[in-house]
Design a protein around this motif. Structure first.
Motif: not given
Length: 387
Positions: A199-207, A260-275
């Motif tokens: 949700d944070y990734i999709e709302k752009g809060i995870f910056r 944060f590195e642990f969640f990198r594959p989730l962020v990038e796997g959903l097509g979002y840039p990693f902060p």
């Protein structure tokens, strides 16, 4: 063991949750009789011979009804782990402390000889650096927990271990107890942390990320945690000389990693840039502290979901990881290797993820805007602190 003619009966408190469901399915596959006890019915499909008993862990008669005729209890029900739940003190104490007392009393009254309690890393961790910690570490002094969840889980962990070797009523034998202290759980379908992160990734809060890049924490895949529980139940049996009785075990994947590195594959796997932006942990901790203060003031009228609580900041940004040596030696725990691929698939199959990236420039401007807002909010509170 499972080879007996009579099926073993297991009770799982909080059995309607994600982890309870996975544990139930595993025990059922092994041929055991499984009873789930929870305040809400399970959301997932269950095999028809898995019994669901609806009840409230805070009510002793409900608990008593559930444990009658049971060989082994997995007590995993708890409240207040994350987000706004963390701030409801009365309910947290009633479920975690009184609920555990009810379970212990019912086990003794009804001749249940084995109890495994699902505890947490937090019973020893309160924001201090822990590297390769082991079970000889003392409990964090109760008043040092900044959240009620960790404090009450500690109280329950203590109570469960203290109850080990209690004489059972009306029959020979003792209550054998142990506590498992897992890291944060992940896995496909996990409902508590992962959806909030997505949700944070999709709302752009995870910056931004925070803390040192070298800071290491741990996670545990749900199926590794299931196997640890099944092994702990076996290690409390006479066949295994009750070797786990009265013992605590840290449980993780055994692979310390930057949060944060642990969640990198989730962020990038959903097509979002990693902060790429990294902020100091002190700023984020201060921001979380302010959020908790604001929630304390307006929570009674508007129970908003805090972005982060102080506990969540140091659980994610401060190094703490533990040795699996004791769990391996005494429970024969062997964590298997998992990654986030299944998790990514799970979210993608539910329509999450995006196809296109925003342009680099607009992203940069948004980041600058976001940080300056964060700093402005934080600074606006400083005179108050100093006065």
């Amino acid at each position: 063991g499972m080879g007996n003619a009579r099926k073993e009966t297991f009770l799982i408190t909080g059995g309607s949750g994600y982890f309870g469901n996975r544990l139930a399915l595993s025990l059922h596959k092994k041929g055991a009789k499984v009873i789930l006890f929870d305040i809400i019915p399970p959301s997932q499909e269950l095999p028809e011979d898995v019994v669901f008993v609806q009840g409230d862990i805070r009510e002793y008669p409900d608990v008593e009804k559930a444990v009658t005729g049971v060989d082994c209890v997995f007590h995993i029900a708890s409240y207040g782990m994350s987000g706004r739940e963390q701030l409801n003190r009365q309910l947290i104490e009633a479920v975690n402390v009184q609920g555990t007392q009810n379970i212990l009393k019912a086990c003794v009254e009804h001749g249940v000889s084995r109890l495994i309690y699902t505890s947490t890393f937090n019973v020893v961790f309160g924001g201090q650096v822990i590297e390769n910690g082991d079970e000889s570490l003392p409990y964090l002094p109760l008043h040092l927990h900044p959240d009620h969840y960790s404090r009450t889980k500690s109280m329950a962990d203590m109570a469960v271990l203290k109850a080990n070797a209690t004489v059972l009523k009306g029959r020979s034998g003792l209550l054998n107890t142990c506590t498992l202290r897992p890291a944060g759980i992940y896995g496909p379908g996990e409902q508590r942390h992962l959806p909030r992160i997505v949700d944070y990734i999709e709302k752009g809060i995870f910056r931004f990320v925070y803390g040192k890049p070298s800071s290491l924490v741990e996670f545990v895949h749900v199926d590794n945690l299931v196997s640890a529980h099944v092994l702990a139940a076996e290690a409390l049996t006479p066949e295994k000389q009750h070797r786990a009785a009265g013992q605590a075990y840290f449980i993780s994947d055994g692979r310390p990693v930057n949060n944060f590195e642990f969640f990198r594959p989730l962020v990038e796997g959903l097509g979002y840039p990693f902060p790429t932006l990294r902020l100091p942990i002190s700023l984020i901790y201060f921001f979380a502290f302010l959020t908790e203060m604001i929630h304390h003031l307006i929570g009674p009228f508007y129970n908003f979901q805090p972005l982060l609580t102080r506990t969540e900041v140091y659980k994610t940004g401060v190094t703490h990881y533990f040795s699996m040596a004791k769990a391996k030696a005494e429970l024969s725990y062997e964590p298997r290797d998992y990654n986030l691929d299944e998790v990514v698939q799970w979210f993608r199959s539910r329509g999450h993820g995006k196809k296109c990236h925003r342009s680099f420039l607009s992203r940069l401007l948004l980041n600058i805007l976001f940080v300056s807002a964060l700093v402005a909010v934080s600074l606006s509170f400083l005179p108050v602190v100093g006065s």
